[in-house]
Scaffold this motif. Sequence first.
Motif, short mmCIF file in Angstrom:
data_model
loop_
_atom_site.label_atom_id
_atom_site.label_comp_id
_atom_site.label_asym_id
_atom_site.label_seq_id
_atom_site.Cartn_x
_atom_site.Cartn_y
_atom_site.Cartn_z
N VAL A 96 -33.40 -19.07 1.12
CA VAL A 96 -33.38 -18.76 -0.31
C VAL A 96 -32.42 -19.68 -1.05
O VAL A 96 -32.75 -20.23 -2.10
CB VAL A 96 -33.00 -17.28 -0.53
CG1 VAL A 96 -32.78 -16.99 -2.01
CG2 VAL A 96 -34.07 -16.36 0.02
N PHE A 97 -31.23 -19.87 -0.49
CA PHE A 97 -30.25 -20.75 -1.14
C PHE A 97 -30.74 -22.19 -1.18
O PHE A 97 -30.57 -22.88 -2.20
CB PHE A 97 -28.92 -20.66 -0.40
CG PHE A 97 -27.87 -21.59 -0.95
CD1 PHE A 97 -27.26 -21.33 -2.17
CD2 PHE A 97 -27.51 -22.74 -0.25
CE1 PHE A 97 -26.29 -22.19 -2.68
CE2 PHE A 97 -26.55 -23.61 -0.75
CZ PHE A 97 -25.94 -23.33 -1.97
N GLN A 98 -31.35 -22.65 -0.09
CA GLN A 98 -31.83 -24.04 -0.04
C GLN A 98 -32.90 -24.29 -1.10
O GLN A 98 -32.83 -25.26 -1.85
CB GLN A 98 -32.39 -24.32 1.36
CG GLN A 98 -33.17 -25.62 1.50
CD GLN A 98 -32.25 -26.83 1.51
OE1 GLN A 98 -31.04 -26.69 1.39
NE2 GLN A 98 -32.84 -28.00 1.63
N LEU A 99 -33.91 -23.41 -1.16
CA LEU A 99 -34.99 -23.62 -2.12
C LEU A 99 -34.50 -23.45 -3.55
O LEU A 99 -34.92 -24.19 -4.46
CB LEU A 99 -36.13 -22.64 -1.85
CG LEU A 99 -37.40 -22.81 -2.69
CD1 LEU A 99 -37.95 -24.23 -2.56
CD2 LEU A 99 -38.45 -21.79 -2.31
N THR A 100 -33.59 -22.52 -3.78
CA THR A 100 -33.03 -22.34 -5.11
C THR A 100 -32.27 -23.59 -5.56
O THR A 100 -32.39 -24.03 -6.72
CB THR A 100 -32.08 -21.12 -5.12
OG1 THR A 100 -32.79 -19.96 -4.71
CG2 THR A 100 -31.53 -20.89 -6.51
N ALA A 101 -31.49 -24.18 -4.64
CA ALA A 101 -30.75 -25.39 -4.97
C ALA A 101 -31.70 -26.56 -5.27
O ALA A 101 -31.47 -27.34 -6.20
CB ALA A 101 -29.80 -25.75 -3.83
N VAL A 102 -32.76 -26.67 -4.49
CA VAL A 102 -33.73 -27.76 -4.71
C VAL A 102 -34.41 -27.59 -6.06
O VAL A 102 -34.59 -28.56 -6.81
CB VAL A 102 -34.75 -27.81 -3.56
CG1 VAL A 102 -35.88 -28.77 -3.89
CG2 VAL A 102 -34.07 -28.20 -2.26
N LYS A 103 -34.80 -26.36 -6.39
CA LYS A 103 -35.43 -26.13 -7.68
C LYS A 103 -34.48 -26.41 -8.85
O LYS A 103 -34.92 -26.76 -9.95
CB LYS A 103 -35.92 -24.68 -7.77
CG LYS A 103 -37.15 -24.38 -6.92
CD LYS A 103 -37.58 -22.93 -7.07
CE LYS A 103 -38.85 -22.63 -6.28
NZ LYS A 103 -40.04 -23.30 -6.85
#
Length: 538
Positions: A123-130
């Motif tokens: 969740v943190f990884q995808l949120t940061a990428v977005k």
Amino acid sequence: MGASSSTEQVPADQREAETLAASTGALPMLQNAFAKLSDPETKAIPVDSLQQCFTLSFDDPIGEAGTVPSYFPALLNHLGPSIVDLFFLAEKGGVSWIEFLRGYTKCCGRTSASNSFKNLFKVFQLTAVKAGLPEKLQFESDDSDGKVNGSLLPADLLMLLWMCWVMSWDSRNLSSSKGQADNVLPDLNHLVLSAVVSCTDGGADLGVYDSDVTGLDVQLPAGKLQLWALKMIQNLPDCFTQHVHARLRNSVTREDKSETTSSSVHDTPSTTECSTHLLTCGRAWAISLTLRSTVREEILKICFASHVDEKIGNLLYRSSLHGKGLNRFWSNVEGYNGPLLLVIAASSGDAHEGNKDVKRWIIGALTHQGFENKDTFYGTSGCLYALSPVFHVLPSSGKEKNFVYSHLHPTGRVYESHPKPLGVAFGGSIGNERIFVDEDFSKLTVRHHAFDKSYVPGSLFPNQGFLPLEALILEVEAWGLGGTTAKKVQTSYKKREELFTVQRRKVDLKTFANWEDSPEKTMMDMVSDPNSARREDR
């Protein structure tokens, strides 16, 4: 929608999804949430509606320990879309009932601790990428045994912890929002520095007393970071699961569907309120991440108190307020038969001579029962904490039960050939306590873990050596974590003791004036005839 008729044949995949969701105890809530969020025509939840359901709004955040990066609000704005993209498979018309159940089970169903952390990292990884940040973590596979590769900077870990803190706060306060207030993010540097010390080779030599975690250029390997989190803050993934559950439950309780889109953090305590006491919001939250009992709920009430009055309701003793010393401490904690958290701020070095090497640190001790006046160790369980500048938890080891020692002046005895030490202690043995607070609450002695088998090994402050350290006590706080019941019992106990004191002070003037009952007549009778038999009538 989402509810199957008893006369209809339920498909096997739907029956399986409903069974797994029912095992979480949330199936009725999910049925109501699906009915609220879904489109009656497509019988599916529009992706936009589900994304908005999980989205948080956090404008102009304020950090207790410094400036908050400008990209942090963008992380929270992309939280909802990231959750939906990862766990809820959308079809042409939206998220169907079966996929809705499967998504919830992936987020909130029973799974291993390592897989829970893996979901949180995803969740943190995808949120940061977005949000436009570079991709720093890689996941080998989708199964629970898949490893997490890559690394994070200390600043990235701080953003992850803040995101979890906001989700945890929001989950507790969705039903009690009272208006917009300052968006205060707690000081979590002690948690970040704990990870830095544990996950890097040179972390132990880092100057933790004056480190700015946002400026540290050290890589925290994902594998080591996960192991550190599993050992130190094992409840961190619960912030994510509680957020998903609370948001879906909130969509059912609110009548206006538009109110489920996004919410802002409300009624957060101001920065001054959070930092007044030794047990700040950040330290209380860190302790809660190590507990899985009713004590956790009580300490979260302190962490997320909307007003300072709610927080200090659990404060039983504070040396700067009630006075230093064991007697002052005892008068405030006596009769409290519930879990207690003792927090001690100390400084090592001679501050009076202008010594620049004076170091200030904070430790804590959690006992699951009230204090007793004994000249021996007692207790059933407990935890020791290093709270500042580096966080560390030292639970009970199970080898010995010398958890707590609290001894006042002995009553009814004038002379003792071998008097026991007066003070409060945790771990070790009499004369070799792991932590010892003297009778005056002026000196703190901390010994190496080799002297103690009740708590697991570990340092209570940075660079702790083998030799005992005597430090100057700056402040002591005692927090009651037994809930309203323990507080009511203590109040009744104090009232009863006050009543006994008043009764003992009363003098019966009629009896005192009667010569036949007076002590003087008794003494004169004994002198006149000391061999006469007498019976004590009183």
